[in-house]
Design an enzyme around this catalytic site. Structure first.
Site, PDB file in Angstrom:
ATOM      1  NE  ARG A  14      -3.907   5.031   6.520  1.00  0.00           N
ATOM      2  CZ  ARG A  14      -3.018   5.067   7.509  1.00  0.00           C
ATOM      3  NH1 ARG A  14      -3.421   4.933   8.773  1.00  0.00           N
ATOM      4  NH2 ARG A  14      -1.731   5.228   7.243  1.00  0.00           N
TER       5      ARG A  14
ATOM      6  CB  CYS B 146       1.717  -0.024   9.930  1.00  0.00           C
ATOM      7  SG  CYS B 146       3.255   0.690  10.534  1.00  0.00           S
TER       8      CYS B 146
END
Length: 310
Positions: free
Chosen positions: A190, A266
């Site tokens: 990601r 995050c």
């Protein structure tokens, strides 16, 4: 004497017989990704550590212009939640989750940000508690007696905003010692933009000059004997330090010594708490958390998104 950040199941058990509920409060702070079929509150109703109450991190939060969940609550909202749980400023709050270590560090971050230093997480959470033979409660959870919790003062230095992140991203770490190092707890795929985000329509990639440090790098996975059930706990301190060095290289020493401030991020501000707690275990002094994290950053069209290695 400072309150430990981590407790083992046996340490928690020792706290329970000798103190009343006004002085020890146990909160199940489990949370699951939006695409997960699991429901944290439903699982809490089925089984829990005796005397535990359920902390919904999406409810004890502030509304956000982008509709983001579990943003840090207002000072009074936090105090109201504590009162509903029967928590007083002198209570020792122990937070756990059903993964082992996943969302409980974010809950701990919230308590510490509001100055409630007498707070810890249960390392290994409910699975470890159960695996080590401690009792489980399955009847209807009891309601706490309401307490009085004065409005606390929020430590603004523990949270970074979008504007602060953008300003910080303009300068390379090597050219300016005051620039804050940003570590990203999402998976490396990601971070590099090779894997999709779990939130539909959101681009993957990363903030310029940030570093990939998946939250799992700070954890070890344990398997309950004679079963397929797994849970996570924090690594030992030497292994935490090695994990930090392996992901940020020469910057690690400056971070540990407090010469380089560091920000954890995050997907939505949840597992950034794992990195925050791992750094605090290493006694890193200057640690902040980007509350919006990647969902807030990548949702804005003006944001610069990178997908290449640093």
């Amino acid at each position: 004497m400072s309150t430990p950040l981590l407790l083992s199941p046996s340490q928690l058990q020792q706290l329970l017989p000798s103190t009343d509920t006004k002085h020890v409060s146990i909160l199940d702070s489990s949370w699951f990704m939006p695409n997960s079929p699991r429901k944290a509150n439903e699982e809490f109703q089925e089984k829990r550590i005796p005397g535990a109450q359920f902390l919904d991190l999406d409810e004890v939060s502030s509304p956000h212009e982008l509709g983001l969940k579990h943003m840090i609550p207002s000072e009074r909202h936090f105090a109201d939640a504590c009162e509903a749980f029967g928590i007083e400023p002198t209570s020792h709050v122990i937070l756990y989750d059903t993964h082992g270590v996943f969302s409980s560090p974010r809950a701990l971050f919230m308590f510490r940000a509001f100055g409630h230093e007498k707070s810890s997480i249960l390392d290994g959470g409910l699975p470890r508690w159960e695996a080590e033979g401690f009792p489980i409660e399955a009847n209807a959870p009891a309601c706490a007696s309401k307490s009085v919790y004065p409005t606390p003062v929020f430590d603004k230095g523990m949270v970074r905003s979008y504007d602060q992140m953008v300003t910080n991203s303009f300068t390379d770490l090597h050219s300016e010692p005051a620039v804050e190092l940003v570590i990203d707890a999402r998976s490396r795929g990601r971070f590099l933009g090779t894997d999709p985000e779990p939130r539909p329509g959101l681009s993957s990639g990363h903030i310029p000059h940030s570093f990939s440090l998946p939250f799992t790098a700070f954890l070890q996975t344990r398997t309950i004997p004679n079963s397929s059930v797994q849970y996570t706990t924090f690594l030992s301190l030497p292994d935490l330090r090695n994990a930090l060095v392996s992901h940020v290289g020469d910057h690690a020493e400056a971070v540990i010594q407090g010469k380089r401030p560091i920000i954890t991020s995050c997907g939505s501000g949840m597992t950034a708490g794992v990195l925050w707690l791992g750094l605090k275990l290493l006694d890193v002094p200057n640690v902040a958390l980007y509350d919006e994290s990647w969902t807030g950053y990548a949702s804005r069209e003006s944001s610069k998104i990178e997908k290449a290695e640093n």
